[in-house]
Design an enzyme around this catalytic site. Structure first.
Site, PDB file in Angstrom:
ATOM      1  N   LYS A  93     -10.635  -1.364  -2.681  1.00  0.00           N
ATOM      2  CA  LYS A  93     -10.546  -2.002  -1.366  1.00  0.00           C
ATOM      3  C   LYS A  93     -11.855  -1.697  -0.623  1.00  0.00           C
ATOM      4  O   LYS A  93     -12.357  -0.590  -0.766  1.00  0.00           O
ATOM      5  CB  LYS A  93      -9.357  -1.415  -0.574  1.00  0.00           C
ATOM      6  CG  LYS A  93      -8.007  -1.592  -1.281  1.00  0.00           C
ATOM      7  CD  LYS A  93      -6.899  -0.774  -0.590  1.00  0.00           C
ATOM      8  CE  LYS A  93      -5.605  -0.830  -1.390  1.00  0.00           C
ATOM      9  NZ  LYS A  93      -4.500  -0.038  -0.817  1.00  0.00           N
ATOM     10  N   THR A 121       1.183  10.235   3.659  1.00  0.00           N
ATOM     11  CA  THR A 121       0.223  11.024   2.894  1.00  0.00           C
ATOM     12  C   THR A 121      -1.206  10.824   3.400  1.00  0.00           C
ATOM     13  O   THR A 121      -2.092  11.595   3.030  1.00  0.00           O
ATOM     14  CB  THR A 121       0.326  10.637   1.407  1.00  0.00           C
ATOM     15  OG1 THR A 121       0.565   9.232   1.337  1.00  0.00           O
ATOM     16  CG2 THR A 121       1.453  11.367   0.731  1.00  0.00           C
ATOM     17  N   SER A 125      -1.795   0.402  -4.513  1.00  0.00           N
ATOM     18  CA  SER A 125      -2.424   1.573  -3.896  1.00  0.00           C
ATOM     19  C   SER A 125      -3.719   1.923  -4.622  1.00  0.00           C
ATOM     20  O   SER A 125      -3.812   1.767  -5.834  1.00  0.00           O
ATOM     21  CB  SER A 125      -1.469   2.767  -3.979  1.00  0.00           C
ATOM     22  OG  SER A 125      -2.135   3.953  -3.620  1.00  0.00           O
ATOM     23  N   ALA A 126      -4.685   2.435  -3.855  1.00  0.00           N
ATOM     24  CA  ALA A 126      -5.939   2.907  -4.454  1.00  0.00           C
ATOM     25  C   ALA A 126      -5.761   4.287  -5.090  1.00  0.00           C
ATOM     26  O   ALA A 126      -6.660   4.783  -5.759  1.00  0.00           O
ATOM     27  CB  ALA A 126      -7.012   2.992  -3.371  1.00  0.00           C
ATOM     28  N   ASP A 139       0.875  -1.152   0.000  1.00  0.00           N
ATOM     29  CA  ASP A 139       0.000   0.000   0.000  1.00  0.00           C
ATOM     30  C   ASP A 139       0.931   1.226   0.000  1.00  0.00           C
ATOM     31  O   ASP A 139       2.114   1.105   0.334  1.00  0.00           O
ATOM     32  CB  ASP A 139      -0.830  -0.065   1.298  1.00  0.00           C
ATOM     33  CG  ASP A 139      -1.706   1.134   1.463  1.00  0.00           C
ATOM     34  OD1 ASP A 139      -2.433   1.453   0.529  1.00  0.00           O
ATOM     35  OD2 ASP A 139      -1.668   1.754   2.542  1.00  0.00           O
ATOM     36  N   LEU A 140       0.410   2.381  -0.379  1.00  0.00           N
ATOM     37  CA  LEU A 140       1.277   3.573  -0.446  1.00  0.00           C
ATOM     38  C   LEU A 140       0.975   4.555   0.703  1.00  0.00           C
ATOM     39  O   LEU A 140       1.798   4.750   1.602  1.00  0.00           O
ATOM     40  CB  LEU A 140       1.095   4.253  -1.807  1.00  0.00           C
ATOM     41  CG  LEU A 140       1.815   5.574  -2.029  1.00  0.00           C
ATOM     42  CD1 LEU A 140       3.324   5.421  -1.894  1.00  0.00           C
ATOM     43  CD2 LEU A 140       1.486   6.139  -3.408  1.00  0.00           C
ATOM     44  N   ASP A 141      -0.236   5.141   0.653  1.00  0.00           N
ATOM     45  CA  ASP A 141      -0.591   6.150   1.654  1.00  0.00           C
ATOM     46  C   ASP A 141      -0.664   5.504   3.038  1.00  0.00           C
ATOM     47  O   ASP A 141      -1.458   4.590   3.258  1.00  0.00           O
ATOM     48  CB  ASP A 141      -1.975   6.745   1.341  1.00  0.00           C
ATOM     49  CG  ASP A 141      -1.977   7.534   0.045  1.00  0.00           C
ATOM     50  OD1 ASP A 141      -1.001   8.238  -0.216  1.00  0.00           O
ATOM     51  OD2 ASP A 141      -2.966   7.437  -0.701  1.00  0.00           O
ATOM     52  N   GLU A 164      -0.181  -3.029   4.742  1.00  0.00           N
ATOM     53  CA  GLU A 164      -1.331  -2.113   4.715  1.00  0.00           C
ATOM     54  C   GLU A 164      -1.502  -1.380   6.041  1.00  0.00           C
ATOM     55  O   GLU A 164      -1.134  -1.904   7.087  1.00  0.00           O
ATOM     56  CB  GLU A 164      -2.624  -2.915   4.502  1.00  0.00           C
ATOM     57  CG  GLU A 164      -3.254  -2.834   3.145  1.00  0.00           C
ATOM     58  CD  GLU A 164      -3.823  -1.474   2.769  1.00  0.00           C
ATOM     59  OE1 GLU A 164      -3.992  -0.596   3.631  1.00  0.00           O
ATOM     60  OE2 GLU A 164      -4.104  -1.295   1.580  1.00  0.00           O
ATOM     61  N   ASP A 165      -2.102  -0.168   5.958  1.00  0.00           N
ATOM     62  CA  ASP A 165      -2.416   0.571   7.191  1.00  0.00           C
ATOM     63  C   ASP A 165      -3.913   0.725   7.403  1.00  0.00           C
ATOM     64  O   ASP A 165      -4.322   1.314   8.410  1.00  0.00           O
ATOM     65  CB  ASP A 165      -1.791   1.980   7.149  1.00  0.00           C
ATOM     66  CG  ASP A 165      -2.476   2.870   6.131  1.00  0.00           C
ATOM     67  OD1 ASP A 165      -2.759   2.393   5.015  1.00  0.00           O
ATOM     68  OD2 ASP A 165      -2.759   4.033   6.461  1.00  0.00           O
ATOM     69  N   LYS A 173      -9.862   5.806   4.978  1.00  0.00           N
ATOM     70  CA  LYS A 173      -8.512   5.256   4.750  1.00  0.00           C
ATOM     71  C   LYS A 173      -8.567   4.057   3.817  1.00  0.00           C
ATOM     72  O   LYS A 173      -9.296   3.088   4.105  1.00  0.00           O
ATOM     73  CB  LYS A 173      -7.914   4.780   6.067  1.00  0.00           C
ATOM     74  CG  LYS A 173      -6.928   5.734   6.671  1.00  0.00           C
ATOM     75  CD  LYS A 173      -6.199   5.009   7.792  1.00  0.00           C
ATOM     76  CE  LYS A 173      -5.293   5.900   8.572  1.00  0.00           C
ATOM     77  NZ  LYS A 173      -4.593   5.133   9.598  1.00  0.00           N
TER      78      LYS A 173
HETATM   79  P1  B16 Z   1      -6.442   9.502  -4.651  1.00  0.00           P
HETATM   80  P2  B16 Z   1      -3.638   3.743  -0.441  1.00  0.00           P
HETATM   81  C1  B16 Z   1      -5.621   5.495  -0.801  1.00  0.00           C
HETATM   82  O1  B16 Z   1      -4.261   5.143  -0.948  1.00  0.00           O
HETATM   83  C2  B16 Z   1      -5.824   6.347   0.445  1.00  0.00           C
HETATM   84  O2  B16 Z   1      -5.629   5.554   1.615  1.00  0.00           O
HETATM   85  C3  B16 Z   1      -7.232   6.910   0.468  1.00  0.00           C
HETATM   86  O3  B16 Z   1      -7.352   7.786   1.583  1.00  0.00           O
HETATM   87  C4  B16 Z   1      -7.511   7.663  -0.829  1.00  0.00           C
HETATM   88  O4  B16 Z   1      -8.850   8.107  -0.862  1.00  0.00           O
HETATM   89  C5  B16 Z   1      -7.244   6.740  -2.031  1.00  0.00           C
HETATM   90  O5  B16 Z   1      -5.897   6.256  -1.958  1.00  0.00           O
HETATM   91  C6  B16 Z   1      -7.438   7.424  -3.349  1.00  0.00           C
HETATM   92  O6  B16 Z   1      -6.434   8.402  -3.494  1.00  0.00           O
HETATM   93  O7  B16 Z   1      -7.516  10.486  -4.344  1.00  0.00           O
HETATM   94  O8  B16 Z   1      -5.044  10.077  -4.570  1.00  0.00           O
HETATM   95  O9  B16 Z   1      -6.702   8.764  -5.951  1.00  0.00           O
HETATM   96  O10 B16 Z   1      -3.728   3.787   1.049  1.00  0.00           O
HETATM   97  O11 B16 Z   1      -4.453   2.641  -1.102  1.00  0.00           O
HETATM   98  O12 B16 Z   1      -2.217   3.805  -0.949  1.00  0.00           O
HETATM   99 MG    MG Z   2      -3.004   3.165   3.037  1.00  0.00          MG
END
Ligand code: B16
Ligand code: MG
Length: 222
Positions: free
Chosen positions: A145, A16, A114-115, A8-10, A169-170, A45
């Site tokens: 997710k 972030t 990552s999403a 996962d990234l964020d 993952e967080d 999240k």
């Molecule tokens: P964006 P991850 C997710 O990243 C975030 O946890 C989530 O808060 C966010 O809404 C989603 O990415 C979409 O991000 O608006 O930049 O496309 O945790 O899956 O790395």
């Molecule tokens: Mg995350």
């Protein structure tokens, strides 16, 4: 045999997650004059941008037209991207650079799951653009997710079966997605750690030898 690590990234590679929360908070304040509760924002999240917005509006009992919804999502992203301007190599969370190096040394393939549609931009700012063998594209998966799709795509991207992957993952939604994919879930942070197969309080505590020993113990036990 475990062959690949899916990330996962964020909230795992960079902090972030805090920027997402700030951007959502400001959006709701600017448009509706409301203070979105922290626990409502925390539920977003790991969710896609549109799923997050839908959850926030529903949690605040707000209704908007389709056009307003699209406009709000775009505005949140603009606010978020302003905050991303602060990112640099020092924004990589503690322990992550060492973990990535240790995985590489042991011959693991690395993939991003990552999403976020902003993932390539974030990796570039962190100086990690060349680090992953595959980056699963959230635009190309049917379900976000907690569905397993992005982790299945990441495993496929590095040519591994999901059962042969560990995934970091967080978020609660992310841990559910990893488990649904059939990979071993490593959770970072209090909530994710409780729900995962193996948990750590924060990224600094991540310990690859401990993770691999635990996976081997589980395999030999059953
Ligand atoms: P964006 P991850 C997710 O990243 C975030 O946890 C989530 O808060 C966010 O809404 C989603 O990415 C979409 O991000 O608006 O930049 O496309 O945790 O899956 O790395
Ligand atoms: Mg995350």
């Amino acid at each position: 045999m475990t062959k690949a690590a899916l990330f996962d990234l964020d909230g795992v590679i960079a902090d972030t997650a805090a920027y997402h929360l700030q951007a959502w908070h400001k959006l709701v304040q600017d448009h509706f004059g409301l203070d979105a509760p922290a626990d409502l924002l925390a539920q977003t999240k790991g969710l896609s941008r549109t799923d997050s917005l839908a959850a926030i509006l529903s949690g605040l009992d707000l209704t908007v037209t389709d056009d307003e919804f699209t406009q709000l999502a775009a505005e949140k992203n603009a606010l978020y991207q302003q905050l991303l301007a602060n990112l640099n190599e020092d924004s990589i969370l503690p322990g992550i650079a060492d973990l990535l190096a240790a995985l590489r040394k042991k011959g693991f393939r690395l993939a991003l799951a990552s999403a976020s549609h902003n993932a390539p931009l974030i990796l570039d700012k962190l100086g990690l653009s060349g680090t992953f063998d595959a980056i699963a594209d959230p635009r190309k998966v049917a379900h976000g997710k907690p569905a397993p799709d992005i982790f299945l795509a990441a495993a496929k991207g590095v040519g591994c079966q999901p059962e042969d992957c560990i995934a970091f993952e967080d978020s609660a939604a992310g841990i559910a997605a990893i488990k649904a994919a059939g990979s071993c879930a490593v959770g970072v942070g209090q909530q994710a750690a409780r729900q995962a197969d193996i948990g750590f309080p924060d990224t600094a505590a991540l310990d690859l030898d401990q993770i691999l020993a635990q996976i081997n113990r589980k395999k030999s036990a059953g």
